[in-house]
Design a protein around this motif. Structure first.
Motif, mmCIF file in Angstrom:
data_model
loop_
_atom_site.group_PDB
_atom_site.id
_atom_site.type_symbol
_atom_site.label_atom_id
_atom_site.label_comp_id
_atom_site.label_asym_id
_atom_site.label_seq_id
_atom_site.Cartn_x
_atom_site.Cartn_y
_atom_site.Cartn_z
ATOM 1 N N GLU A 2 -47.261 -11.511 -38.219
ATOM 2 C CA GLU A 2 -46.699 -10.189 -38.024
ATOM 3 C C GLU A 2 -45.211 -10.292 -37.726
ATOM 4 O O GLU A 2 -44.792 -11.055 -36.866
ATOM 5 N N GLN A 3 -44.420 -9.539 -38.488
ATOM 6 C CA GLN A 3 -42.978 -9.580 -38.285
ATOM 7 C C GLN A 3 -42.589 -8.487 -37.300
ATOM 8 O O GLN A 3 -43.052 -7.358 -37.385
ATOM 9 N N LYS A 4 -41.738 -8.823 -36.332
ATOM 10 C CA LYS A 4 -41.336 -7.880 -35.307
ATOM 11 C C LYS A 4 -40.211 -6.990 -35.826
ATOM 12 O O LYS A 4 -39.319 -7.441 -36.529
ATOM 13 N N LYS A 60 -30.370 12.573 -33.579
ATOM 14 C CA LYS A 60 -31.334 13.527 -34.136
ATOM 15 C C LYS A 60 -32.291 12.847 -35.120
ATOM 16 O O LYS A 60 -32.527 13.333 -36.222
ATOM 17 N N ILE A 61 -32.786 11.675 -34.704
ATOM 18 C CA ILE A 61 -33.745 10.886 -35.486
ATOM 19 C C ILE A 61 -34.910 10.572 -34.563
ATOM 20 O O ILE A 61 -34.697 10.211 -33.408
ATOM 21 N N PRO A 62 -36.150 10.705 -35.030
ATOM 22 C CA PRO A 62 -37.302 10.428 -34.168
ATOM 23 C C PRO A 62 -37.299 8.990 -33.643
ATOM 24 O O PRO A 62 -36.883 8.063 -34.333
ATOM 25 N N VAL A 63 -37.775 8.827 -32.416
ATOM 26 C CA VAL A 63 -37.856 7.507 -31.792
ATOM 27 C C VAL A 63 -38.683 6.566 -32.667
ATOM 28 O O VAL A 63 -38.357 5.379 -32.799
ATOM 29 N N GLU A 64 -39.731 7.100 -33.280
ATOM 30 C CA GLU A 64 -40.616 6.278 -34.111
ATOM 31 C C GLU A 64 -39.858 5.624 -35.270
ATOM 32 O O GLU A 64 -40.239 4.543 -35.727
ATOM 33 N N ALA A 65 -38.812 6.257 -35.749
ATOM 34 C CA ALA A 65 -38.029 5.672 -36.846
ATOM 35 C C ALA A 65 -37.399 4.354 -36.395
ATOM 36 O O ALA A 65 -37.403 3.376 -37.140
ATOM 37 N N PHE A 66 -36.880 4.320 -35.171
ATOM 38 C CA PHE A 66 -36.267 3.092 -34.653
ATOM 39 C C PHE A 66 -37.326 2.034 -34.368
ATOM 40 O O PHE A 66 -37.083 0.849 -34.515
ATOM 41 N N GLN A 67 -38.506 2.492 -33.951
ATOM 42 C CA GLN A 67 -39.561 1.562 -33.557
ATOM 43 C C GLN A 67 -40.345 1.015 -34.740
ATOM 44 O O GLN A 67 -40.894 -0.076 -34.658
ATOM 45 N N ASN A 68 -40.399 1.733 -35.860
ATOM 46 C CA ASN A 68 -41.306 1.350 -36.946
ATOM 47 C C ASN A 68 -40.637 0.999 -38.274
ATOM 48 O O ASN A 68 -41.293 0.470 -39.160
ATOM 49 N N PHE A 69 -39.350 1.325 -38.452
ATOM 50 C CA PHE A 69 -38.718 1.091 -39.753
ATOM 51 C C PHE A 69 -38.567 -0.405 -40.017
ATOM 52 O O PHE A 69 -38.012 -1.140 -39.208
ATOM 53 N N ASP A 70 -39.083 -0.844 -41.153
ATOM 54 C CA ASP A 70 -38.976 -2.246 -41.562
ATOM 55 C C ASP A 70 -38.349 -2.278 -42.948
ATOM 56 O O ASP A 70 -38.961 -1.867 -43.931
ATOM 57 N N GLU A 71 -37.115 -2.758 -43.024
ATOM 58 C CA GLU A 71 -36.365 -2.741 -44.277
ATOM 59 C C GLU A 71 -37.060 -3.551 -45.372
ATOM 60 O O GLU A 71 -37.097 -3.145 -46.527
ATOM 61 N N GLU A 72 -37.638 -4.699 -44.993
ATOM 62 C CA GLU A 72 -38.311 -5.532 -45.994
ATOM 63 C C GLU A 72 -39.466 -4.795 -46.653
ATOM 64 O O GLU A 72 -39.652 -4.860 -47.856
ATOM 65 N N GLN A 73 -40.264 -4.103 -45.845
ATOM 66 C CA GLN A 73 -41.383 -3.342 -46.409
ATOM 67 C C GLN A 73 -40.877 -2.231 -47.313
ATOM 68 O O GLN A 73 -41.452 -1.969 -48.366
ATOM 69 N N ILE A 78 -40.218 -0.123 -52.860
ATOM 70 C CA ILE A 78 -39.341 0.313 -53.956
ATOM 71 C C ILE A 78 -39.473 -0.628 -55.140
ATOM 72 O O ILE A 78 -39.608 -0.201 -56.285
ATOM 73 N N ALA A 79 -39.468 -1.937 -54.885
ATOM 74 C CA ALA A 79 -39.558 -2.920 -55.967
ATOM 75 C C ALA A 79 -40.882 -2.809 -56.708
ATOM 76 O O ALA A 79 -40.933 -2.963 -57.931
ATOM 77 N N ASN A 80 -41.956 -2.520 -55.989
ATOM 78 C CA ASN A 80 -43.266 -2.420 -56.635
ATOM 79 C C ASN A 80 -43.507 -1.067 -57.282
ATOM 80 O O ASN A 80 -44.418 -0.912 -58.080
ATOM 81 N N THR A 81 -42.709 -0.077 -56.940
ATOM 82 C CA THR A 81 -42.875 1.260 -57.503
ATOM 83 C C THR A 81 -42.172 1.370 -58.848
ATOM 84 O O THR A 81 -42.700 1.950 -59.789
ATOM 85 N N PHE A 82 -40.975 0.829 -58.938
ATOM 86 C CA PHE A 82 -40.193 0.938 -60.162
ATOM 87 C C PHE A 82 -40.373 -0.324 -60.991
ATOM 88 O O PHE A 82 -39.920 -1.392 -60.621
#
Length: 135
Positions: A2-4, A60-73, A78-82
């Motif tokens: 699991e990546q932190k 004006k950004i939800p706390v969850e955005a800071f806690q859960n955003f993972d750039e790699e994912q 995006i790579a798998n969608t296009f």
């Protein structure tokens, strides 16, 4: 494995996306904040919840955005969608609107609007002349 999530890096990403400088964020966070302190905050892997809540309110950004955003994912999604066949779907789209017809229609609408404006101007001028003569 699991990546932190790196909350400080996420604060930096969202701050930069909003076009806010570290100095400006420091001013919004309070008198005891400065650019260097914001820089150190953005290097922290985990940020205390009360501070994260305050940053959330300022940006004006939800706390969850800071806690859960993972750039790699996000990049993987995006790579798998296009894929290469995404272009094939675009080629299947057929335009049913003749652009010249649309241009002619817009031109006629513009002429009609111009004529209505002239008529309203003439009406207004005649009312003003009547008011002037009435005094």
């Amino acid at each position: 494995m699991e990546q932190k999530i790196h909350q400080g890096r996420n604060v930096k990403r969202f701050r930069e996306m909003l076009g806010i400088k570290q100095e400006s964020l420091a001013l919004d966070l309070g008198d005891d904040w400065n650019q260097k302190k914001v820089s150190l905050l953005e290097q922290k892997e985990t940020i205390e919840d009360p501070l994260l809540q305050k940053i959330s309110e300022v940006l004006k950004i939800p706390v969850e955005a800071f806690q859960n955003f993972d750039e790699e994912q996000a990049i993987n999604i995006i790579a798998n969608t296009f894929q290469d066949d995404a272009v094939a779907y675009a080629e299947q789209y057929k335009c049913n609107i003749n652009p010249l017809d649309k241009i002619i229609q817009l031109h006629e609408e513009k002429i009609a609007l111009y004529e209505r404006m002239l008529t309203e101007k003439d009406d207004m001028m005649s009312r003003l002349e009547a008011l002037i003569k009435g005094k």
